[in-house]
Design a protein around this motif. Sequence first.
Motif, PDB file in Angstrom:
ATOM      1  N   TYR A 196     -19.603   8.336  67.919  1.00  9.98           N
ATOM      2  CA  TYR A 196     -20.747   9.331  68.056  1.00  9.98           C
ATOM      3  C   TYR A 196     -21.742   9.056  66.917  1.00  9.98           C
ATOM      4  O   TYR A 196     -21.164   8.881  65.851  1.00  9.98           O
ATOM      5  CB  TYR A 196     -19.973  10.485  67.949  1.00  9.98           C
ATOM      6  CG  TYR A 196     -19.109  10.866  69.039  1.00  9.98           C
ATOM      7  CD1 TYR A 196     -19.551  11.647  69.930  1.00  9.98           C
ATOM      8  CD2 TYR A 196     -17.554  10.218  68.772  1.00  9.98           C
ATOM      9  CE1 TYR A 196     -18.350  11.814  70.987  1.00  9.98           C
ATOM     10  CE2 TYR A 196     -16.778  10.760  69.764  1.00  9.98           C
ATOM     11  CZ  TYR A 196     -17.100  11.322  70.958  1.00  9.98           C
ATOM     12  OH  TYR A 196     -16.251  11.656  71.887  1.00  9.98           O
ATOM     13  N   ILE A 197     -22.924   8.791  67.337  1.00 16.47           N
ATOM     14  CA  ILE A 197     -23.977   8.872  66.392  1.00 16.47           C
ATOM     15  C   ILE A 197     -24.866   9.908  66.237  1.00 16.47           C
ATOM     16  O   ILE A 197     -25.387  10.504  67.190  1.00 16.47           O
ATOM     17  CB  ILE A 197     -24.769   7.536  66.531  1.00 16.47           C
ATOM     18  CG1 ILE A 197     -23.764   6.296  66.267  1.00 16.47           C
ATOM     19  CG2 ILE A 197     -26.087   7.445  65.824  1.00 16.47           C
ATOM     20  CD1 ILE A 197     -24.534   4.908  66.635  1.00 16.47           C
ATOM     21  N   PHE A 198     -25.099  10.472  65.088  1.00 15.62           N
ATOM     22  CA  PHE A 198     -26.107  11.715  64.880  1.00 15.62           C
ATOM     23  C   PHE A 198     -27.365  11.263  64.195  1.00 15.62           C
ATOM     24  O   PHE A 198     -27.257  10.529  62.859  1.00 15.62           O
ATOM     25  CB  PHE A 198     -25.364  12.818  63.988  1.00 15.62           C
ATOM     26  CG  PHE A 198     -24.184  13.473  64.917  1.00 15.62           C
ATOM     27  CD1 PHE A 198     -24.713  14.615  65.512  1.00 15.62           C
ATOM     28  CD2 PHE A 198     -22.984  13.034  65.013  1.00 15.62           C
ATOM     29  CE1 PHE A 198     -23.506  15.243  66.294  1.00 15.62           C
ATOM     30  CE2 PHE A 198     -22.014  13.522  65.652  1.00 15.62           C
ATOM     31  CZ  PHE A 198     -22.260  14.589  66.399  1.00 15.62           C
ATOM     32  N   ILE A 199     -28.657  11.625  64.719  1.00 15.96           N
ATOM     33  CA  ILE A 199     -29.768  11.083  64.197  1.00 15.96           C
ATOM     34  C   ILE A 199     -30.503  12.310  63.722  1.00 15.96           C
ATOM     35  O   ILE A 199     -30.801  13.243  64.320  1.00 15.96           O
ATOM     36  CB  ILE A 199     -30.635  10.354  65.258  1.00 15.96           C
ATOM     37  CG1 ILE A 199     -29.719   9.079  65.464  1.00 15.96           C
ATOM     38  CG2 ILE A 199     -31.898   9.858  64.635  1.00 15.96           C
ATOM     39  CD1 ILE A 199     -30.428   8.288  66.718  1.00 15.96           C
ATOM     40  N   ALA A 200     -31.298  12.103  62.615  1.00 13.78           N
ATOM     41  CA  ALA A 200     -32.163  13.454  62.042  1.00 13.78           C
ATOM     42  C   ALA A 200     -33.520  12.975  62.663  1.00 13.78           C
ATOM     43  O   ALA A 200     -34.094  12.134  62.214  1.00 13.78           O
ATOM     44  CB  ALA A 200     -32.052  13.541  60.561  1.00 13.78           C
ATOM     45  N   GLY A 201     -33.834  13.726  63.563  1.00 10.26           N
ATOM     46  CA  GLY A 201     -35.187  13.756  64.192  1.00 10.26           C
ATOM     47  C   GLY A 201     -36.364  13.335  63.134  1.00 10.26           C
ATOM     48  O   GLY A 201     -37.433  12.618  63.669  1.00 10.26           O
ATOM     49  N   GLU A 202     -36.410  13.883  62.004  1.00  8.03           N
ATOM     50  CA  GLU A 202     -37.352  13.858  61.037  1.00  8.03           C
ATOM     51  C   GLU A 202     -37.028  13.191  59.702  1.00  8.03           C
ATOM     52  O   GLU A 202     -37.106  13.359  58.532  1.00  8.03           O
ATOM     53  CB  GLU A 202     -37.869  15.316  60.598  1.00  8.03           C
ATOM     54  CG  GLU A 202     -38.603  16.107  61.759  1.00  8.03           C
ATOM     55  CD  GLU A 202     -39.691  15.448  62.418  1.00  8.03           C
ATOM     56  OE1 GLU A 202     -40.377  14.679  61.768  1.00  8.03           O
ATOM     57  OE2 GLU A 202     -39.899  15.479  63.670  1.00  8.03           O
ATOM     58  N   ASP A 203     -36.107  12.280  59.865  1.00  6.93           N
ATOM     59  CA  ASP A 203     -35.577  11.301  58.862  1.00  6.93           C
ATOM     60  C   ASP A 203     -36.575  10.583  58.258  1.00  6.93           C
ATOM     61  O   ASP A 203     -37.419   9.795  58.786  1.00  6.93           O
ATOM     62  CB  ASP A 203     -34.644  10.550  59.285  1.00  6.93           C
ATOM     63  CG  ASP A 203     -33.530  10.036  58.284  1.00  6.93           C
ATOM     64  OD1 ASP A 203     -34.193   9.739  57.148  1.00  6.93           O
ATOM     65  OD2 ASP A 203     -32.443   9.851  58.636  1.00  6.93           O
ATOM     66  N   ARG A 204     -36.701  10.861  56.954  1.00  8.13           N
ATOM     67  CA  ARG A 204     -37.932  10.026  55.992  1.00  8.13           C
ATOM     68  C   ARG A 204     -37.295   9.155  55.055  1.00  8.13           C
ATOM     69  O   ARG A 204     -37.729   8.652  54.322  1.00  8.13           O
ATOM     70  CB  ARG A 204     -38.685  10.893  55.234  1.00  8.13           C
ATOM     71  CG  ARG A 204     -39.473  11.694  55.930  1.00  8.13           C
ATOM     72  CD  ARG A 204     -40.463  11.358  56.980  1.00  8.13           C
ATOM     73  NE  ARG A 204     -41.472  12.192  57.768  1.00  8.13           N
ATOM     74  CZ  ARG A 204     -41.198  12.389  58.923  1.00  8.13           C
ATOM     75  NH1 ARG A 204     -40.329  11.709  59.594  1.00  8.13           N
ATOM     76  NH2 ARG A 204     -42.083  13.133  59.485  1.00  8.13           N
ATOM     77  N   VAL A 205     -35.867   9.097  55.355  1.00  4.59           N
ATOM     78  CA  VAL A 205     -35.176   7.747  54.352  1.00  4.59           C
ATOM     79  C   VAL A 205     -34.707   6.627  55.256  1.00  4.59           C
ATOM     80  O   VAL A 205     -34.813   5.533  54.606  1.00  4.59           O
ATOM     81  CB  VAL A 205     -33.976   8.511  53.746  1.00  4.59           C
ATOM     82  CG1 VAL A 205     -33.213   7.541  52.835  1.00  4.59           C
ATOM     83  CG2 VAL A 205     -34.445   9.813  52.901  1.00  4.59           C
ATOM     84  N   ILE A 206     -34.021   6.973  56.365  1.00  8.07           N
ATOM     85  CA  ILE A 206     -33.453   5.804  57.153  1.00  8.07           C
ATOM     86  C   ILE A 206     -34.397   6.024  58.412  1.00  8.07           C
ATOM     87  O   ILE A 206     -34.531   6.620  58.986  1.00  8.07           O
ATOM     88  CB  ILE A 206     -32.035   6.104  57.690  1.00  8.07           C
ATOM     89  CG1 ILE A 206     -30.993   6.148  56.239  1.00  8.07           C
ATOM     90  CG2 ILE A 206     -31.516   4.888  58.519  1.00  8.07           C
ATOM     91  CD1 ILE A 206     -31.010   5.130  55.435  1.00  8.07           C
ATOM     92  N   GLY A 230     -36.238  18.111  64.541  1.00  6.52           N
ATOM     93  CA  GLY A 230     -36.563  19.044  63.347  1.00  6.52           C
ATOM     94  C   GLY A 230     -35.950  18.827  62.064  1.00  6.52           C
ATOM     95  O   GLY A 230     -36.078  19.038  61.067  1.00  6.52           O
ATOM     96  N   ALA A 231     -34.717  17.907  62.276  1.00  4.15           N
ATOM     97  CA  ALA A 231     -33.688  17.805  61.165  1.00  4.15           C
ATOM     98  C   ALA A 231     -34.179  16.731  60.230  1.00  4.15           C
ATOM     99  O   ALA A 231     -34.812  15.573  60.578  1.00  4.15           O
ATOM    100  CB  ALA A 231     -32.238  17.423  61.398  1.00  4.15           C
ATOM    101  N   GLY A 232     -34.048  16.799  58.736  1.00  2.19           N
ATOM    102  CA  GLY A 232     -34.346  15.800  57.769  1.00  2.19           C
ATOM    103  C   GLY A 232     -32.959  14.917  57.405  1.00  2.19           C
ATOM    104  O   GLY A 232     -32.118  15.417  57.828  1.00  2.19           O
TER     105      GLY A 232
END
Length: 251
Positions: A196-206, A230-232
Amino acid sequence: MKCILVTLVVFYALFALTFCSLQRQFLYYPQPASDAYGEMNISFVVDGEELLGWVLNEGQPEALIYYGGNAESIEANIPLFRAVIPNHTIYLIPYRGYGNNIGTPTEKVLYSDAVQIFKSVKSKHDSVSLMGRSLGSGIATYVAANRQVDKLILVTPFDSIENVAKDIYWMFPVSLVIKDRYRSADRVKDITAQTYIFIAGEDRVIHRSRTDQLIDEFGDQLVEVVVITGAGHNTISQFPAYVSGLKRALD
Protein backbone atom coordinates in the motif's frame (compact mmCIF):
# COMPACT_ATOMS: atom_id res chain seq x y z
CA MET A 1 36.32 36.65 -19.06
CA LYS A 2 38.92 34.01 -18.26
CA CYS A 3 39.03 35.14 -14.61
CA ILE A 4 35.25 34.84 -14.34
CA LEU A 5 35.36 31.33 -15.82
CA VAL A 6 38.11 30.26 -13.42
CA THR A 7 36.17 31.72 -10.47
CA LEU A 8 33.03 29.82 -11.48
CA VAL A 9 34.97 26.59 -11.81
CA VAL A 10 36.55 27.08 -8.38
CA PHE A 11 33.18 27.80 -6.75
CA TYR A 12 31.63 24.78 -8.47
CA ALA A 13 34.46 22.55 -7.26
CA LEU A 14 34.12 23.87 -3.71
CA PHE A 15 30.37 23.26 -3.65
CA ALA A 16 30.84 19.77 -5.12
CA LEU A 17 33.45 18.92 -2.49
CA THR A 18 31.16 20.26 0.25
CA PHE A 19 28.30 18.09 -0.99
CA CYS A 20 30.57 15.06 -1.17
CA SER A 21 31.97 15.48 2.34
CA LEU A 22 28.72 16.52 4.07
CA GLN A 23 26.17 14.46 2.15
CA ARG A 24 25.26 12.23 5.10
CA GLN A 25 24.58 15.31 7.20
CA PHE A 26 22.11 16.36 4.51
CA LEU A 27 20.47 12.92 4.50
CA TYR A 28 20.31 12.04 8.20
CA TYR A 29 18.89 14.40 10.84
CA PRO A 30 18.89 12.41 14.10
CA GLN A 31 16.40 13.58 16.70
CA PRO A 32 16.79 12.98 20.45
CA ALA A 33 14.27 10.69 22.11
CA SER A 34 11.39 12.18 24.06
CA ASP A 35 9.61 10.52 26.97
CA ALA A 36 6.47 12.59 26.35
CA TYR A 37 4.80 9.50 24.88
CA GLY A 38 6.22 7.01 27.37
CA GLU A 39 9.64 5.71 28.20
CA MET A 40 11.50 3.33 25.93
CA ASN A 41 10.50 -0.20 26.87
CA ILE A 42 12.31 -2.56 24.53
CA SER A 43 15.83 -3.15 23.27
CA PHE A 44 17.61 -5.26 20.66
CA VAL A 45 21.28 -6.16 20.67
CA VAL A 46 22.61 -5.89 17.13
CA ASP A 47 26.28 -6.55 16.38
CA GLY A 48 27.10 -5.93 20.01
CA GLU A 49 25.25 -2.62 20.22
CA GLU A 50 21.98 -2.05 22.07
CA LEU A 51 19.21 -0.35 20.11
CA LEU A 52 16.42 1.02 22.30
CA GLY A 53 12.85 1.76 21.28
CA TRP A 54 9.17 1.40 22.02
CA VAL A 55 6.81 -1.54 21.71
CA LEU A 56 3.02 -1.13 21.79
CA ASN A 57 0.22 -3.67 22.27
CA GLU A 58 2.49 -6.52 23.28
CA GLY A 59 1.24 -10.06 22.85
CA GLN A 60 -0.61 -9.72 19.54
CA PRO A 61 -0.02 -12.50 16.99
CA GLU A 62 0.55 -9.95 14.20
CA ALA A 63 3.32 -7.36 14.34
CA LEU A 64 4.14 -4.10 12.58
CA ILE A 65 7.63 -2.60 12.40
CA TYR A 66 7.78 1.12 11.67
CA TYR A 67 10.73 2.86 9.98
CA GLY A 68 10.72 6.64 10.29
CA GLY A 69 11.79 9.55 8.14
CA ASN A 70 15.18 11.22 8.17
CA ALA A 71 14.27 13.85 10.78
CA GLU A 72 11.32 12.10 12.40
CA SER A 73 10.86 11.49 16.11
CA ILE A 74 9.11 8.17 15.61
CA GLU A 75 7.68 8.15 19.14
CA ALA A 76 5.35 10.97 18.08
CA ASN A 77 3.35 8.28 16.21
CA ILE A 78 2.51 6.42 19.42
CA PRO A 79 -0.88 8.08 20.11
CA LEU A 80 -2.01 7.51 16.51
CA PHE A 81 -0.84 3.91 16.42
CA ARG A 82 -2.47 3.11 19.75
CA ALA A 83 -5.78 4.46 18.49
CA VAL A 84 -5.68 3.10 14.94
CA ILE A 85 -3.76 -0.20 15.12
CA PRO A 86 -4.82 -1.94 18.36
CA ASN A 87 -4.60 -5.46 16.93
CA HIS A 88 -0.90 -5.40 16.07
CA THR A 89 2.14 -5.36 18.30
CA ILE A 90 4.00 -2.31 17.02
CA TYR A 91 7.76 -1.81 17.14
CA LEU A 92 9.29 1.65 16.84
CA ILE A 93 13.07 1.39 17.03
CA PRO A 94 15.08 4.54 16.23
CA TYR A 95 18.02 4.08 13.90
CA ARG A 96 21.62 4.14 15.07
CA GLY A 97 22.43 7.69 16.08
CA TYR A 98 18.73 8.50 16.52
CA GLY A 99 16.82 8.74 19.78
CA ASN A 100 19.06 7.48 22.58
CA ASN A 101 20.91 5.05 20.33
CA ILE A 102 24.61 5.43 19.74
CA GLY A 103 26.32 4.98 16.39
CA THR A 104 26.32 6.55 12.96
CA PRO A 105 23.58 5.89 10.39
CA THR A 106 24.56 4.67 6.94
CA GLU A 107 22.59 2.74 4.34
CA LYS A 108 24.52 -0.48 4.90
CA VAL A 109 24.28 -0.30 8.69
CA LEU A 110 20.57 0.54 8.74
CA TYR A 111 19.80 -2.38 6.41
CA SER A 112 21.75 -4.78 8.60
CA ASP A 113 20.10 -3.52 11.79
CA ALA A 114 16.64 -3.73 10.23
CA VAL A 115 17.08 -7.32 9.04
CA GLN A 116 18.39 -8.51 12.40
CA ILE A 117 15.59 -6.77 14.30
CA PHE A 118 13.07 -8.25 11.85
CA LYS A 119 14.38 -11.76 12.54
CA SER A 120 14.00 -11.22 16.28
CA VAL A 121 10.47 -9.84 15.91
CA LYS A 122 9.42 -12.60 13.49
CA SER A 123 10.37 -15.26 16.04
CA LYS A 124 7.69 -13.88 18.37
CA HIS A 125 4.79 -13.40 15.94
CA ASP A 126 2.75 -15.29 13.36
CA SER A 127 3.26 -12.56 10.76
CA VAL A 128 5.12 -9.27 10.43
CA SER A 129 4.16 -6.23 8.36
CA LEU A 130 6.40 -3.26 7.63
CA MET A 131 5.69 0.45 7.40
CA GLY A 132 8.27 2.93 6.12
CA ARG A 133 7.91 6.68 5.82
CA SER A 134 10.12 8.73 3.48
CA LEU A 135 13.70 7.58 4.23
CA GLY A 136 12.19 4.63 6.10
CA SER A 137 10.49 3.45 2.91
CA GLY A 138 13.92 2.63 1.51
CA ILE A 139 14.67 0.44 4.51
CA ALA A 140 11.23 -1.18 4.42
CA THR A 141 11.62 -2.18 0.76
CA TYR A 142 15.03 -3.69 1.51
CA VAL A 143 13.67 -5.90 4.30
CA ALA A 144 10.57 -6.81 2.28
CA ALA A 145 12.76 -7.87 -0.65
CA ASN A 146 14.91 -10.10 1.55
CA ARG A 147 12.44 -11.52 4.07
CA GLN A 148 8.90 -12.91 4.02
CA VAL A 149 6.65 -10.00 4.92
CA ASP A 150 2.86 -9.95 5.25
CA LYS A 151 2.04 -6.35 4.25
CA LEU A 152 4.20 -3.43 3.17
CA ILE A 153 3.06 0.16 3.74
CA LEU A 154 5.07 2.93 2.11
CA VAL A 155 4.39 6.55 3.02
CA THR A 156 5.78 9.34 0.81
CA PRO A 157 8.25 6.88 -0.78
CA PHE A 158 10.76 7.37 -3.59
CA ASP A 159 12.33 5.27 -6.32
CA SER A 160 15.81 6.05 -4.96
CA ILE A 161 17.52 8.62 -2.78
CA GLU A 162 20.04 8.90 -5.59
CA ASN A 163 17.34 10.22 -7.92
CA VAL A 164 15.90 12.50 -5.23
CA ALA A 165 19.37 14.01 -4.77
CA LYS A 166 19.85 14.37 -8.53
CA ASP A 167 16.61 16.35 -8.75
CA ILE A 168 17.78 18.74 -6.04
CA TYR A 169 21.49 18.94 -6.87
CA TRP A 170 21.16 18.65 -10.64
CA MET A 171 24.28 20.74 -11.19
CA PHE A 172 26.57 18.19 -9.46
CA PRO A 173 27.67 14.68 -10.57
CA VAL A 174 25.56 13.09 -7.85
CA SER A 175 25.72 9.52 -9.17
CA LEU A 176 29.51 9.59 -9.04
CA VAL A 177 29.83 10.70 -5.42
CA ILE A 178 26.70 9.68 -3.52
CA LYS A 179 27.30 7.08 -0.81
CA ASP A 180 23.81 6.04 0.29
CA ARG A 181 21.53 5.36 -2.68
CA TYR A 182 18.46 3.54 -1.26
CA ARG A 183 17.36 2.14 -4.63
CA SER A 184 13.88 0.92 -3.74
CA ALA A 185 12.69 0.62 -7.35
CA ASP A 186 15.41 -1.92 -8.12
CA ARG A 187 14.10 -4.22 -5.37
CA VAL A 188 10.40 -4.27 -6.26
CA LYS A 189 10.78 -7.43 -8.34
CA ASP A 190 11.75 -9.31 -5.17
CA ILE A 191 8.86 -8.02 -3.04
CA THR A 192 5.90 -10.35 -2.60
CA ALA A 193 4.10 -8.56 0.24
CA GLN A 194 0.76 -6.90 -0.34
CA THR A 195 1.78 -3.27 -0.75
CA TYR A 196 0.00 0.00 0.00
CA ILE A 197 1.44 3.39 -0.98
CA PHE A 198 0.42 6.74 0.52
CA ILE A 199 1.24 9.95 -1.36
CA ALA A 200 1.06 13.47 0.06
CA GLY A 201 -0.72 15.55 -2.58
CA GLU A 202 1.32 18.66 -1.73
CA ASP A 203 4.65 16.98 -1.05
CA ARG A 204 7.52 19.44 -1.49
CA VAL A 205 10.26 17.05 -0.39
CA ILE A 206 9.71 13.92 -2.50
CA HIS A 207 8.68 14.96 -6.00
CA ARG A 208 5.65 13.08 -7.34
CA SER A 209 7.71 11.73 -10.25
CA ARG A 210 9.99 9.93 -7.78
CA THR A 211 7.03 8.09 -6.26
CA ASP A 212 5.44 7.40 -9.64
CA GLN A 213 8.65 5.80 -10.86
CA LEU A 214 8.51 3.45 -7.88
CA ILE A 215 4.84 2.66 -8.45
CA ASP A 216 5.53 1.78 -12.07
CA GLU A 217 7.81 -1.06 -10.95
CA PHE A 218 5.06 -2.82 -8.99
CA GLY A 219 2.75 -5.45 -10.37
CA ASP A 220 -0.01 -7.46 -8.72
CA GLN A 221 1.50 -7.05 -5.25
CA LEU A 222 0.47 -3.38 -5.26
CA VAL A 223 -2.99 -3.35 -3.67
CA GLU A 224 -3.72 0.38 -3.36
CA VAL A 225 -2.26 3.82 -3.96
CA VAL A 226 -3.80 6.52 -1.77
CA VAL A 227 -3.26 10.19 -2.61
CA ILE A 228 -3.96 12.41 0.41
CA THR A 229 -5.19 15.67 -1.10
CA GLY A 230 -3.81 18.76 0.59
CA ALA A 231 -1.26 16.87 2.67
CA GLY A 232 2.38 17.90 2.85
CA HIS A 233 5.38 15.64 3.31
CA ASN A 234 5.41 16.20 7.07
CA THR A 235 1.66 16.59 7.65
CA ILE A 236 0.22 13.53 5.90
CA SER A 237 -0.52 11.67 9.14
CA GLN A 238 -2.81 14.50 10.26
CA PHE A 239 -5.40 13.79 7.56
CA PRO A 240 -8.43 11.52 8.13
CA ALA A 241 -7.95 9.87 4.73
CA TYR A 242 -4.50 8.71 5.84
CA VAL A 243 -5.89 7.27 9.06
CA SER A 244 -8.72 5.45 7.31
CA GLY A 245 -6.33 4.14 4.66
CA LEU A 246 -3.98 2.82 7.30
CA LYS A 247 -6.83 1.03 9.02
CA ARG A 248 -7.91 -0.46 5.71
CA ALA A 249 -4.41 -1.69 4.89
CA LEU A 250 -3.98 -3.49 8.22
CA ASP A 251 -7.44 -5.02 8.56
